[in-house]
Design an enzyme around this catalytic site. Structure first.
Site, PDB file in Angstrom:
ATOM      1  N   SER A   1      53.128 -62.771  25.115  1.00  0.00           N
ATOM      2  CA  SER A   1      51.977 -62.345  24.321  1.00  0.00           C
ATOM      3  C   SER A   1      52.297 -62.181  22.836  1.00  0.00           C
ATOM      4  CB  SER A   1      51.391 -61.048  24.875  1.00  0.00           C
ATOM      5  OG  SER A   1      52.213 -59.965  24.534  1.00  0.00           O
TER       6      SER A   1
ATOM      7  N   LYS B   1      53.684 -54.718  21.179  1.00  0.00           N
ATOM      8  CA  LYS B   1      52.474 -55.269  20.554  1.00  0.00           C
ATOM      9  C   LYS B   1      52.448 -54.883  19.080  1.00  0.00           C
ATOM     10  CE  LYS B   1      50.163 -56.862  24.233  1.00  0.00           C
ATOM     11  NZ  LYS B   1      51.376 -57.068  25.032  1.00  0.00           N
TER      12      LYS B   1
END
Lengths: 424, 144
Positions: B65, B102
């Protein structure tokens, strides 16, 4: 002023840093070889899991209460401890690392400081940088800083992890609150003697006439009494002073009765002690060996025997220490006993740079370079690849560590994993 | 002058020259190395990548991701816990029972976790989430 900084439930806290799911949940840590409970979180204490509980007896209790039980992970705890202690070094140049999870700081010349603020900064920084929660006690003496720390710890919510004894009033209140048995340096035997004299709290102890304390007990208790009275008599100990005793002891996974097995274990423990001895650049001349049978086996008497070998000159050679330990164990070994635990303790340590030379010293000069070579090879291979002949190479003695977490900070192949996917 | 009985006076001896110089590098019959005076310490990745060693930890990435930010599967992250979280920083977070990495998006009173790969969803942190910012990623080390 002195500060005592103590990490809360240190082993469990280290595990929680890398497994935050354990936060707020009961956690228990086992001794080497997964024998018994040696550390636990507050939540596990609340469930009244006792310290030292042999895990095989408490397995179902832990399961029933959802207690996470882990093997002790000393590489991780050692590294986390070093981080905490190094952070503390920024707060005072005078530090005594008292144990793996506790340090004294001497705050000399900090009189203008706001101690509450300073302690808060310490706690916050350690928590943020390492994830380890601590408590801080600050007081005019070491013994009082221990008392202050206990107060901070026992009442975390109100104290916010900090307790400062900076007035007579607070000192007396703190000492009246502290049971004599909980005072730093008062052991079980001493506690009984004092209680028999009607001394119930630390405050009662400070009220005893000091020359009577000196006469009845010893200089140690006299100093402790002065310290508790607010007169500093216990100085900060030199942080670099090396250990006065080195031990390697283990419970076996099974029991062993064969002397060959026992001799092998003793040789391995002795070699491990000798290695630690060389790391701190000392030599020893006393080698104590002990053997113990299984305490929980009701079919045979509980046996513990120990013996001490005295060397004629101090040495740090694995060869000599191992040989002496193996000789010594022959004196206490009894046929037919199922042994469960053994250990080697070396003492009578002298620093390598200043010990008395013996005119008739027989130490083989080849040992030094040999040991240096073995140490450097074993360090390079990160495991003890080179062993003595009496350490059986074919056998794999594995520590029982069935519930071991990873070496998150000391082995690159065991660092924790972060996901960069996330459920939609 | 009367000689003092109890005191012996010593006077310093002044000498010219420095005597012999001890050369501890050994004496070779050839020329001395012209590089000796210019020797410097070698480049250390520890010094380059770690500013606060007590607060620095390593972790490995699993997943894709964050590939557009250069964080690939199996890369090694250098994480500094002492840094303050802020908008646009890449953080290791503990979210609902697992670690994740993230980019932080902080807007007004809202925190979002933004992946760096269009195939993955942006996550909004709400009060229901069990959420901790564990540390800030400062470097990524990858094998090629």
């Amino acid at each position: 002023m002195f500060a005592l900084i103590d990490c809360n439930n240190f082993y469990a806290s280290c595990e929680r840093v890398f497994n935050p799911n354990l936060q707020g949940k009961p956690v228990a840590i086992l001794s080497n070889n997964d024998g018994c409970v040696i550390s636990m979180s507050d939540e596990a204490k609340k469930l009244q899991l006792p310290f030292g509980a042999p895990i095989f007896k408490w397995e179902s209790f832990c399961k029933a209460n959802n207690i996470t039980v882990l093997s002790s992970n000393y590489p991780l705890y050692g590294d986390m401890s070093a981080r905490v202690m190094n952070i503390l070094k920024d707060f005072s140049p005078d530090i005594e690392v008292y144990s793996i999870d506790e340090s004294f700081l001497e705050l000399k010349g900090f009189d203008n400081y706001n101690f509450a603020e300073y302690a808060t900064t310490m706690r916050r920084r350690i928590l943020k940088w390492t994830g380890i929660p601590t408590c801080v006690g600050i007081a005019p003496t070491k013994a009082l800083s221990k008392v202050a720390n206990k107060i901070a710890r026992s009442n975390l919510k109100q104290s916010k992890g900090i307790c400062i004894i900076d007035s007579e009033e607070k000192r007396i209140k703190a000492l009246k609150w502290t049971k004599i048995g909980k005072v730093w340096g008062i052991g079980g035997r001493l506690q009984k003697r004092l209680e028999a004299k009607g001394v119930v709290t630390a405050y009662d102890f400070t009220q005893l006439p000091s020359d009577w304390v000196l006469k009845e007990f010893s200089i140690v208790e006299w100093r402790l009494q002065k310290d508790l009275q607010g007169i500093s008599k216990i100085p900060l100990e030199d942080a670099v002073s090396s250990k006065k005793m080195i031990a390697t002891t283990r419970s076996f996974e099974n029991t062993y009765s064969d002397i060959e097995n026992i001799k092998e274990r003793i040789s391995t423990f002795a070699t491990s002690c000798a290695k630690k001895l060389r790391e701190q650049k000392s030599s020893c001349h006393l080698i104590t060996v002990f053997l113990r049978s299984n305490r929980f086996d009701k079919n045979q008497p509980y046996l513990k025997e120990s013996t001490t070998a005295i060397l004629s000159y101090p040495t740090d050679s694995s060869l000599i220490i191992s040989k002496a330990a193996v000789e010594a164990v022959k004196n206490i070994y009894k046929k037919g006993i199922q042994y469960k635990k053994a250990g080697v303790i070396i003492s009578g340590l002298v620093p390598n740079d200043n010990f008395q030379l013996n005119l008739f010293s027989e130490e083989n000069p080849k040992h030094k370079p040999l040991m240096a070579a073995i140490d450097s090879l074993n360090k390079k291979f990160k495991s003890d690849k080179i062993k003595l002949g009496n350490q059986d190479l074919k056998r794999t003695w594995k520590m029982r560590q069935e519930r071991l977490s990873k070496k998150f900070t000391t082995n690159i192949n065991e660092v924790f994993i972060v996901n960069s996917y996330h459920k939609k | 002058m009367k000689t003092p009985k109890n005191l012996v006076f010593f006077s310093p001896k002044t000498s010219s020259g420095n005597g012999a110089i001890f050369v501890d590098t050994g004496i070779s019959a050839g020329f001395p190395s012209p590089a000796d005076d210019f020797r410097e310490t070698r480049i250390s990745l520890d010094d380059e990548l770690i500013t606060n060693k007590e607060a620095t930890f390593f972790a490995k990435v699993k997943g894709q991701s964050m590939i557009n930010a250069g964080l690939d599967d199996n890369d090694l992250l250098v994480i500094d816990r002492s840094l303050e979280p802020a908008n646009n920083k890449i953080a290791v977070c503990f979210l609902d029972g697992e670690f994740t990495v993230k980019r932080l998006r902080v807007e007004k009173n809202e925190v979002w976790l933004q992946p760096e790969n269009p195939d993955y969803p942006i996550i909004k942190i709400t009060e229901e989430n069990d959420f901790v910012i564990w540390g800030i990623v400062t470097s990524v080390i990858k094998k090629v």
